[in-house]
Each structure stands twice: as C-alpha cells, then as structure tokens.
Design an enzyme around this catalytic site. Sequence first.
Site, PDB file in Angstrom:
ATOM      1  N   GLU A 167       0.843  -1.201   0.000  1.00 23.36           N
ATOM      2  CA  GLU A 167       0.000   0.000   0.000  1.00 23.36           C
ATOM      3  C   GLU A 167       0.875   1.247   0.000  1.00 23.36           C
ATOM      4  OE1 GLU A 167      -3.213  -0.118   2.945  1.00 23.36           O
ATOM      5  OE2 GLU A 167      -3.031   2.047   3.198  1.00 23.36           O
ATOM      6  N   GLU A 213      -2.426  10.722   2.872  1.00 27.78           N
ATOM      7  CA  GLU A 213      -3.563  10.946   3.766  1.00 27.78           C
ATOM      8  C   GLU A 213      -3.552  12.391   4.232  1.00 27.78           C
ATOM      9  OE1 GLU A 213      -4.329   6.667   5.876  1.00 27.78           O
ATOM     10  OE2 GLU A 213      -2.484   7.717   6.392  1.00 27.78           O
ATOM     11  N   ASP A 235       0.321   5.405   0.470  1.00 30.28           N
ATOM     12  CA  ASP A 235      -0.738   6.328   0.923  1.00 30.28           C
ATOM     13  C   ASP A 235      -0.382   7.792   0.909  1.00 30.28           C
ATOM     14  OD1 ASP A 235      -2.434   4.242   1.916  1.00 30.28           O
ATOM     15  OD2 ASP A 235      -1.123   4.070   3.653  1.00 30.28           O
TER      16      ASP A 235
END
Length: 286
Positions: free
Chosen positions: A102, A106, A104
């Site tokens: 993953e 954010e 990310d």
Amino acid sequence: MSSLIFVFLIILYFIDGVLARRSREVSFDQNYKVIWGDNHVVSLNQGTEIQLLMDNSSGSGFGSKKNYGSGFFHLRIKVPGGDSAGVVTAYYMTSQGSRHDELDFEFLGNKKGKPYILQTNVFSEGEGNREQRLRLWFDPTQDFHHYRILWNQHQIVFFVDNIPIRVFKNMSNIGVRYPTKPMQTQASLWDGDSWATDGGRTKINWNSAPFKAYFQGFDVKGCEVLQDSSDIQHCASHKYQWNTPSFWQLDPVRQRQYENVKTRYMIYDYCTDRKRNPTPPLECQN
Ligand SMILES: *[C@@H]1O[C@H](CO)[C@@H](O)[C@H](O)[C@H]1NC(C)=O
Ligand SMILES: *[C@@H]1O[C@H](CO)[C@@H](O)[C@H](O)[C@H]1NC(C)=O
C-alpha cells in the site's frame, strides 16, 4: 481589416485550445468505479469531476476498475475546507488480500484556520509503520493540486505539484521488502477522528457536515495486470516511459527540491523517531 482578422484568429486559437483540453479530460467512469457510500458520491462536469461526501451516516470512496503493476499515477484533489478536524481524505494504491502492499497520501483535516497535515505511508508485504508527515506550502482546501505516485522497479516517489516529497527506493538487495503485488488506485473520505488530529484528541464537528472533497484527472498512466496475476514482470518494460532510466532516481534539481521539503516542511519522520525505532529501520540507514 487585417488586424481584425488577426484578432479573430487569436480568439479561434484560444477556443480551440479550451475545447481540446476539455475533450482530453477523461471521465470518471472510464477508469474508476464507486466502491463505498454510493449515495455520497456526486458526479460533476460531465463526469470529469467527482465530489465525495461525508456526513454522520457515511463517508465514501472510489477505486480504479483495473489493477496495475507499475505506473505514474495521479489525481487532482481539493480537500474539505472549514472545520475539518478528524476528517481524512485519502488517495492511495493498495493490493488485495493478505500481506498487502500500500502507498498512501492521507490529508489530515484540522480545526478551522489550522493547517492540514499530509501524511504518507508505505506498506510492503503487510508491513507499514512508515509514516512521514508534512506541512504543505499552500492551502489544499482552496484549489486543486496535483498528487502523484511514481512506481517502477527502482523507486516509489510521492509528488505534490511535481515536487518530490517522499522517495522509497528498491533496496531489496539489503533485505528491505519492496511492493510486488498488483495494486488498485483508490480515494476516500472518512472518519479518522480516533487518530488523525492531535493524536485523536480533536474530534469531528458534525455541525460542519457534510464534508466535501473534490477529485479530477481520471486518466491513468499505469501498466495493467490481472488482480490475481503473480507475473507483473511485463510491467517493468521500457515501453512504459516511467520505467526508463531517467525515472530510476531523482535528477539533481528534483533531489534539491526533495531535500528542501525534508528540511523545511517535514514535521514527523518514522526514520528519526527513536522512541518507536531505537535502531533506525534498514531503509532509513542510507
Ligand atoms: C445526523 O445528522 C442529521 C442532520 O444534521 C441529524 O438530523 C441526525 O440527528 C444526526 N444523526 C446522528 C446519529 O447524530
Ligand atoms: C528490486 O530491485 C532488484 C534489483 O536490485 C530487482 O531484481 C527486483 O525485481 C526489484 N523488485 C521489484 C519488486 O521491482
């Protein structure tokens, strides 16, 4: 007379440019689908812009229809303004199943007037805990900005408006795991008030709901693979521009920009958090 024609030609030129840009905009439906909070997703401008909503009943999210094995991914994003404490807008790549990979972005909302924080993370084979946090040099609630993820066999680079803010190199030669699985690109707007703002102490102010995040730029520059395919080797091919040598490392200009971001805007780095990591993780040691 001739100057009139000249003006006319100039006008034609601009109209043509605007129309061309419009028609090049890929619509959401071509590459993406809604994956969460159906009635909280609004399509705008002939499907070339998407609004995600969150209220006290649900957040929402979308994801790519396809899976990818390498690429130079991007979205243009405008995050919720006003009192957005506890509200998280996420743009990420993720694999399915166990020991997942993953990558990310954010965006951690904040109280009105306080700046957003941008957190990034990298998971490989289920192992994350690689948070970095930045202040941004602009207000991400005011306009759309470009957020990009480069992923090839040599490096993963997170960009904000073409400025590299994070580099995760393939250091599998010294035993650092590097993402290997087909990934989908996803985006979501969700309730993160258990952790996102002041370590979870500042909660969502539901009087400010619904929260709204906006997304554009639904063309995808990626190498397609089947989700269960173990063979993503073909995604290393140099027929894809993002795999060619100039994308294997930052050039000197980008490297300087990256150093500048790290010294001026980074406010947290797991690499230097001695409480969490008494000995720095392997990938942080050079
Ligand atoms: C959710 O928000 C609506 C509209 O603001 C309100 O009427 C409702 O009571 C809220 N529900 C909960 C469970 O807080
Ligand atoms: C990482 O780099 C090594 C060479 O050092 C290469 O053999 C391997 O395929 C790369 N891994 C991935 C997942 O791209």
